[in-house]
Design a protein around this motif. Structure first.
Motif, mmCIF file in Angstrom:
data_model
loop_
_atom_site.group_PDB
_atom_site.id
_atom_site.type_symbol
_atom_site.label_atom_id
_atom_site.label_comp_id
_atom_site.label_asym_id
_atom_site.label_seq_id
_atom_site.Cartn_x
_atom_site.Cartn_y
_atom_site.Cartn_z
ATOM 1 N N LEU A 1 0.863 -1.175 0.000
ATOM 2 C CA LEU A 1 0.000 0.000 0.000
ATOM 3 C C LEU A 1 0.904 1.232 0.000
ATOM 4 N N GLU A 2 0.649 2.108 -0.978
ATOM 5 C CA GLU A 2 1.541 3.255 -1.157
ATOM 6 C C GLU A 2 0.864 4.539 -0.722
ATOM 7 N N CYS A 3 1.678 5.438 -0.169
ATOM 8 C CA CYS A 3 1.182 6.732 0.295
ATOM 9 C C CYS A 3 2.213 7.798 -0.051
ATOM 10 N N VAL A 4 1.743 8.887 -0.647
ATOM 11 C CA VAL A 4 2.643 9.985 -1.021
ATOM 12 C C VAL A 4 2.049 11.298 -0.520
ATOM 13 N N GLN B 1 -8.609 1.260 10.091
ATOM 14 C CA GLN B 1 -9.877 1.691 10.661
ATOM 15 C C GLN B 1 -10.865 0.542 10.571
ATOM 16 N N ASP B 2 -11.395 0.138 11.707
ATOM 17 C CA ASP B 2 -12.366 -0.948 11.777
ATOM 18 C C ASP B 2 -13.565 -0.492 12.592
ATOM 19 N N PRO B 3 -14.777 -0.890 12.195
ATOM 20 C CA PRO B 3 -15.991 -0.461 12.922
ATOM 21 C C PRO B 3 -15.919 -0.800 14.405
ATOM 22 N N GLY B 4 -16.223 0.176 15.232
ATOM 23 C CA GLY B 4 -16.226 -0.032 16.676
ATOM 24 C C GLY B 4 -14.865 0.013 17.331
ATOM 25 N N LEU B 5 -13.816 0.067 16.524
ATOM 26 C CA LEU B 5 -12.459 0.101 17.080
ATOM 27 C C LEU B 5 -11.747 1.410 16.796
ATOM 28 N N GLY B 6 -12.339 2.253 15.978
ATOM 29 C CA GLY B 6 -11.708 3.516 15.646
ATOM 30 C C GLY B 6 -10.491 3.312 14.762
ATOM 31 N N LEU B 7 -9.505 4.184 14.910
ATOM 32 C CA LEU B 7 -8.272 4.084 14.152
ATOM 33 C C LEU B 7 -7.182 3.557 15.062
ATOM 34 N N ARG B 8 -6.461 2.571 14.572
ATOM 35 C CA ARG B 8 -5.367 2.007 15.349
ATOM 36 C C ARG B 8 -4.070 2.162 14.575
ATOM 37 N N LEU B 9 -3.029 2.612 15.265
ATOM 38 C CA LEU B 9 -1.758 2.927 14.629
ATOM 39 C C LEU B 9 -0.954 1.664 14.374
ATOM 40 N N ILE B 10 -0.531 1.496 13.124
ATOM 41 C CA ILE B 10 0.248 0.321 12.741
ATOM 42 C C ILE B 10 1.750 0.626 12.825
ATOM 43 N N TYR B 11 2.175 1.622 12.087
ATOM 44 C CA TYR B 11 3.569 2.063 12.071
ATOM 45 C C TYR B 11 3.599 3.559 11.808
ATOM 46 N N PHE B 12 4.707 4.182 12.200
ATOM 47 C CA PHE B 12 4.914 5.567 11.838
ATOM 48 C C PHE B 12 6.392 5.831 11.600
ATOM 49 N N SER B 13 6.652 6.995 11.030
ATOM 50 C CA SER B 13 8.023 7.333 10.648
ATOM 51 C C SER B 13 8.232 8.820 10.859
ATOM 52 N N TYR B 14 9.361 9.173 11.497
ATOM 53 C CA TYR B 14 9.682 10.574 11.728
ATOM 54 C C TYR B 14 10.702 11.117 10.751
ATOM 55 N N ARG C 1 10.364 3.569 4.142
ATOM 56 C CA ARG C 1 10.386 4.999 3.830
ATOM 57 C C ARG C 1 11.772 5.340 3.281
ATOM 58 N N GLU C 2 11.887 5.197 1.973
ATOM 59 C CA GLU C 2 13.151 5.462 1.290
ATOM 60 C C GLU C 2 13.267 6.925 0.883
ATOM 61 N N LYS C 3 12.121 7.573 0.676
ATOM 62 C CA LYS C 3 12.089 8.991 0.339
ATOM 63 C C LYS C 3 11.129 9.703 1.280
ATOM 64 N N LYS C 4 11.385 10.970 1.504
ATOM 65 C CA LYS C 4 10.610 11.710 2.495
ATOM 66 C C LYS C 4 9.131 11.726 2.166
ATOM 67 N N GLU C 5 8.792 11.789 0.906
ATOM 68 C CA GLU C 5 7.394 11.960 0.538
ATOM 69 C C GLU C 5 6.605 10.655 0.455
ATOM 70 N N ARG C 6 7.265 9.528 0.547
ATOM 71 C CA ARG C 6 6.600 8.256 0.303
ATOM 72 C C ARG C 6 6.750 7.324 1.502
ATOM 73 N N PHE C 7 5.620 6.725 1.889
ATOM 74 C CA PHE C 7 5.625 5.804 3.027
ATOM 75 C C PHE C 7 4.778 4.608 2.637
ATOM 76 N N SER C 8 5.399 3.455 2.549
ATOM 77 C CA SER C 8 4.731 2.251 2.065
ATOM 78 C C SER C 8 4.434 1.304 3.212
ATOM 79 N N LEU C 9 3.261 0.722 3.167
ATOM 80 C CA LEU C 9 2.865 -0.320 4.128
ATOM 81 C C LEU C 9 2.879 -1.651 3.401
ATOM 82 N N ILE C 10 3.501 -2.649 4.014
ATOM 83 C CA ILE C 10 3.659 -3.956 3.381
ATOM 84 C C ILE C 10 3.022 -5.020 4.254
#
Lengths: 112, 114
Positions: A21-24, A37-50, A68-77
């Motif tokens: 899953l790609e994010c830019v 995000q799952d019904p009744g559970l809200g949002l749960r944090l998987i990973y983050f990057s500073y 996170r190889e580039k600042k603008e892109r954060f991929s979930l695998i």
């Protein structure tokens, strides 16, 4: 306006597949996040990057990894997709400091 | 562990009714507080935020929230809801001590009947 773009709106994958899953983001934000995000559970944090090449586990990292190889892109695998990973995945970014997040539109992943 | 709790999971109101959605967080020091809204089929949007100063904050679309430090609460209010307020609402908290992660509540689905 900050834009956070997630590459796919809907995905259907088979059990055992490796899923990317790609994010830019286009505003030079240092921080990026992946939630599910799952019904009744809200949002749960998987990973983050500073920063580039930095990653930290969130509350539910099992079964996931990130890149996170580039600042603008954060991929979930998903190394080996399972049916319990069927969910809405949300990417977000923020600058350093006291700020809120900007969210992408989400990717609804179905694992069959 | 730090946590955020929203008391109401599903709220149904008629148009023009007043709204109050509860949000409490566990104790953990200095916090930043947020309310996000997700309209059907849309991405999460920031409604309002509290960082410091006046504990009564005003956001977009007539929403406001009050930070009561002694009660660890940040309740969302609107005097008169509209059908277009139908959405899911999320409270979120960022603790200074946990390096900036936002912790979300479970969400409240608001349905406004015309």
């Amino acid at each position: 306006d900050v834009k956070v773009t997630q590459s796919s709106r809907y995905l259907v994958k088979r059990t055992g597949e490796k899923v990317f899953l790609e994010c830019v983001q286009d505003m030079d934000h240092e921080n990026m996040f992946w939630y599910r995000q799952d019904p009744g559970l809200g949002l749960r944090l998987i990973y983050f990057s500073y920063d580039v090449k930095m990653k930290e586990k969130g509350d539910i990292p099992e079964g996931y990894s990130v890149s996170r190889e580039k600042k603008e892109r954060f991929s979930l695998i998903l190394e080996s997709a399972s049916t319990n990973q069927t969910s809405m995945y949300l990417c977000a970014s923020s600058p350093q400091g006291i700020y809120g997040y900007t969210f992408g539109s989400g990717t609804r992943l179905t694992v069959v | 562990a730090q946590s955020v709790s929203q008391h109401n999971h599903h709220v149904i109101l008629s148009e023009a009714a007043s709204l109050e959605l509860g949000c409490n967080y566990s104790y953990g020091g200095t916090v930043n507080l947020f309310w996000y809204v997700q309209y059907p089929g849309q991405h999460l949007q920031l409604l309002l935020k509290y960082f410091s100063g006046d504990p009564l904050v005003k956001g977009i679309k007539g929403f406001e929230a009050e930070f009561i430090k002694s009660k660890f609460s940040f309740n969302l209010r609107k005097p008169s809801v509209q059908w277009s307020d139908t959405a899911e609402y999320f409270c979120a908290v960022k603790w200074y001590s946990n390096t900036g992660k936002l912790i979300f509540g479970q969400g409240t689905t608001l349905q406004v009947k015309p």
